[in-house]
Design an enzyme around this catalytic site. Sequence first.
Site, PDB file in Angstrom:
ATOM      1  N   CYS A 422       0.816  -1.214   0.000  1.00 44.42           N
ATOM      2  CA  CYS A 422       0.000   0.000   0.000  1.00 44.42           C
ATOM      3  C   CYS A 422       0.847   1.260   0.000  1.00 44.42           C
ATOM      4  CB  CYS A 422      -0.935   0.000   1.214  1.00 44.42           C
ATOM      5  SG  CYS A 422      -2.292  -1.171   1.051  1.00 44.42           S
ATOM      6  N   LYS A 425       0.845   3.206  -3.272  1.00 39.01           N
ATOM      7  CA  LYS A 425      -0.358   3.869  -3.786  1.00 39.01           C
ATOM      8  C   LYS A 425      -0.066   5.332  -4.081  1.00 39.01           C
ATOM      9  CE  LYS A 425      -4.351   3.112  -1.889  1.00 39.01           C
ATOM     10  NZ  LYS A 425      -5.447   2.961  -0.905  1.00 39.01           N
ATOM     11  N   ASP A 454     -16.699   5.260   0.993  1.00 42.47           N
ATOM     12  CA  ASP A 454     -16.617   3.880   1.485  1.00 42.47           C
ATOM     13  C   ASP A 454     -15.489   3.114   0.788  1.00 42.47           C
ATOM     14  OD1 ASP A 454     -19.226   3.492   3.245  1.00 42.47           O
ATOM     15  OD2 ASP A 454     -19.757   4.720   1.503  1.00 42.47           O
ATOM     16  N   ASP A 455     -15.212   1.917   1.331  1.00 45.88           N
ATOM     17  CA  ASP A 455     -14.083   1.116   0.851  1.00 45.88           C
ATOM     18  C   ASP A 455     -14.422   0.273  -0.374  1.00 45.88           C
ATOM     19  OD1 ASP A 455     -12.472   2.079   2.886  1.00 45.88           O
ATOM     20  OD2 ASP A 455     -13.100   0.507   4.281  1.00 45.88           O
ATOM     21  N   ASP A 472      -9.531  -6.951 -17.746  1.00 41.40           N
ATOM     22  CA  ASP A 472      -8.431  -6.740 -18.696  1.00 41.40           C
ATOM     23  C   ASP A 472      -7.497  -5.692 -18.123  1.00 41.40           C
ATOM     24  OD1 ASP A 472      -8.338  -8.166 -21.313  1.00 41.40           O
ATOM     25  OD2 ASP A 472     -10.449  -7.552 -21.391  1.00 41.40           O
ATOM     26  N   THR A 547      -5.142   2.972  -7.666  1.00 43.36           N
ATOM     27  CA  THR A 547      -4.086   3.588  -8.466  1.00 43.36           C
ATOM     28  C   THR A 547      -2.790   3.541  -7.682  1.00 43.36           C
ATOM     29  OG1 THR A 547      -5.696   5.102  -9.459  1.00 43.36           O
ATOM     30  CG2 THR A 547      -3.377   5.644  -9.733  1.00 43.36           C
ATOM     31  N   ASP A 635     -14.709 -11.266 -29.068  1.00 42.18           N
ATOM     32  CA  ASP A 635     -13.962 -10.083 -29.501  1.00 42.18           C
ATOM     33  C   ASP A 635     -12.506 -10.465 -29.730  1.00 42.18           C
ATOM     34  OD1 ASP A 635     -13.539 -10.413 -26.701  1.00 42.18           O
ATOM     35  OD2 ASP A 635     -12.842  -8.337 -26.561  1.00 42.18           O
TER      36      ASP A 635
END
Length: 760
Positions: A422, A425, A454-455, A472, A547, A635
Amino acid sequence: MQQPQQPVLRDIVLVGGGHSHVGVLKRFAMRPEPGVRLTLICRDSHTPYSGMLPGYIAGHYDYDEVHIDLRRLAEYAGARFLRDEAIGIDHEGQRVLCRSRPPVTYDQLSINIGSTPRVETVTGAREHAVPVKPIHRFNDRWQTLLERVTHHPGTTRIAVVGGGAGGVELLLAMQHRLRRELADRGRDPDELAFALFTRGEVFLPTHNARVRANFRDHLRARGIAVHTGTDITVVDAGRLQDANGSWHEADEIVWVTNAGGAAWLRDTRLELDDDGFIKVGDTLQSLSDPRIFAAGDIAHQVNHPREKAGVFAVRQGRPLADNLRAAVTGRPLTSYRPQARWLALISTGDRHAVASRGELCLAGDWVWRWKDWIDRRFMARFNALPPMAEDNGQAPATSRVALDKEEHTQAISAIAMRCGGCGAKVGATTLSRALSTLRPVEREDVLVGLHAPDDAAVVRVPPGKAMVHTVDFFRAFLDDPYVFGKVAANHALGDIFAMGAEAQTATAVATVPQGLEAKVEETVFQMMTGAIEVLNAAGCALVGGHTGEGQELALGFAVNGLIDTEGDGALTKGGLHPGQALILTKPIGTGTLFAAHARLGAKGRWIDAALESMSLSNREAATCLREHGASACTDLTGFGLLGHLVEMTRPSKVDAELDLTALPLLEGAEDTVAAGLLSSLQPANVRLRRAIRDQGAWVDHPRYPLLFDPQTAGGLLAGVPAERAEACLAALHAQGYRQAAIIGRVREVGEALEPIVLRE
């Protein structure tokens, strides 16, 4: 996509692909500035060289010989290429406002967009004349004019308004080309009549009397009417009116005069001259905003005013690059003084030219050959690029960028070894700022979404629906985070649409290269803006994500979809039936094209077309296929056409026949595979060649390698009843899938082990 060894500390943004900016790109390519990122914003991937444009019009050069491939040059320079058009400047936020994408932030900005025809100053000119400038748009207009003249027999009167060197040279080139085209078609070249109009008492007013006399003789000998002292005040369909009220007949009118600055510049705080050009000082900085530079025709160097000529834009490239570099590294800028006299080589259309400099006048075929040699040598500097340097594993060079105390701390942190877990991040403040303006589509079944504290998200499954899940993730393959975000979202949604499902929600996971907080924030904002535009258009709500920092930009989505539990249910890969037609909705070739782009082996317009295809959603195509009776669909992604077709034949217990000549291909894909420029995933996909019957007979076919080419955001491959295939194809074309094609058919399973049969 080149990955910078240094975190991005400063952004230099170049607006426009003019001659000065190509010089800037080349100088930064030869000597990169660690910590500095270049971004080029330009409407077109190919910019014409003005010195060779008349030769192109005359038919002496082809398109690629007279155009600089900006996308390729930017890739070579390690610069981002953003294909868009600037429409404004936010001075306080230091952002360039764009027509079709989010604003782009800058630390230093340079503008080199050429001049814009001021056709609005003459009644009817906008509606009935063809402006030459900006010249990067002239090619389409010239091709249309060429088509009209050469395919419509009868007298055609062509008028050029503008008596400078550009107007005279263009008129002679047009006459040479059009007369030859008519002669080649067995028509009388004298069907064409040409006239030159100029408000001045003489044409070529900035050149000496001997040069003017030389061109007067050429114009007279070639039957071109010259109207000096004739100020055109009205343009109507098929005619021109001068200030004296006289009308002049003209079927085609080309406008080579009254150029000024782009209209959007008037809404900025930049100080402009009376014609709308940006006033700059000796350092090429705007007089009103020192963070903004300008060069080429759009700039008016107040202490050294000069004629609008390409030679000055070319010469400004070096001082502009040096001053931009100095501005971001905190060093003094240097003054630039353009030469007072310059050599002009003006062609007469027929491989003949005149040299003009001061009182000098030289003419002959040899002058044209001299000009041709100079022009080709100039173009080779930007198109014949030397091989890109390999990463030798050395430590990145120390950045010279001037930073304040807070930025210096962030830069040290970005360069240092980062935490894992973490600790990797992206900071909460940076992330919240980047995402604060994003507005996911609102859905009633999303109970807790993106902007809740919220988480996790909470989503309701409507009665009578089943969930469809897919995920993906891939690293960036181009330097434009906004377009990359759009393509990544399209790619992730493909599996949902292929199964006939409705996209409901998406959760994102992204990695962003380390850097100053402002640069990380900007990258996340650009990327997620592109993604959310695609998700919203599909009715899919972005409900959350993660992210983190990493070496490369990457983005992926876990997408949830909904499908009816009653009725036809999902379209699976196992639903093919013998006798069906195989329809592919998009062209193939993205793998080889982007592998080639990374090695400077692809033309910019090929990449443009590939990105356009990759940005096209499969949503409407999926609906169309289902409406026309499709019973199986998938696809095309990483396994390529052959891999995905094999995935369909096995569970369906059928064989399939592919027509190689019917395969829709992206422009350039056949060229790049022929050059051996293949995706890194290609060798793994080629292992599936054992699924091809009589495989050895096809290995030398030029399209054979494309069967294994991995696709990103590729099209849909579906089995449709043969009797409905043509109607389905027509509907797909009408919905914008212009290259959709019937590429084969489904056959009864045979005794051979190989399920795929090729033909052409």
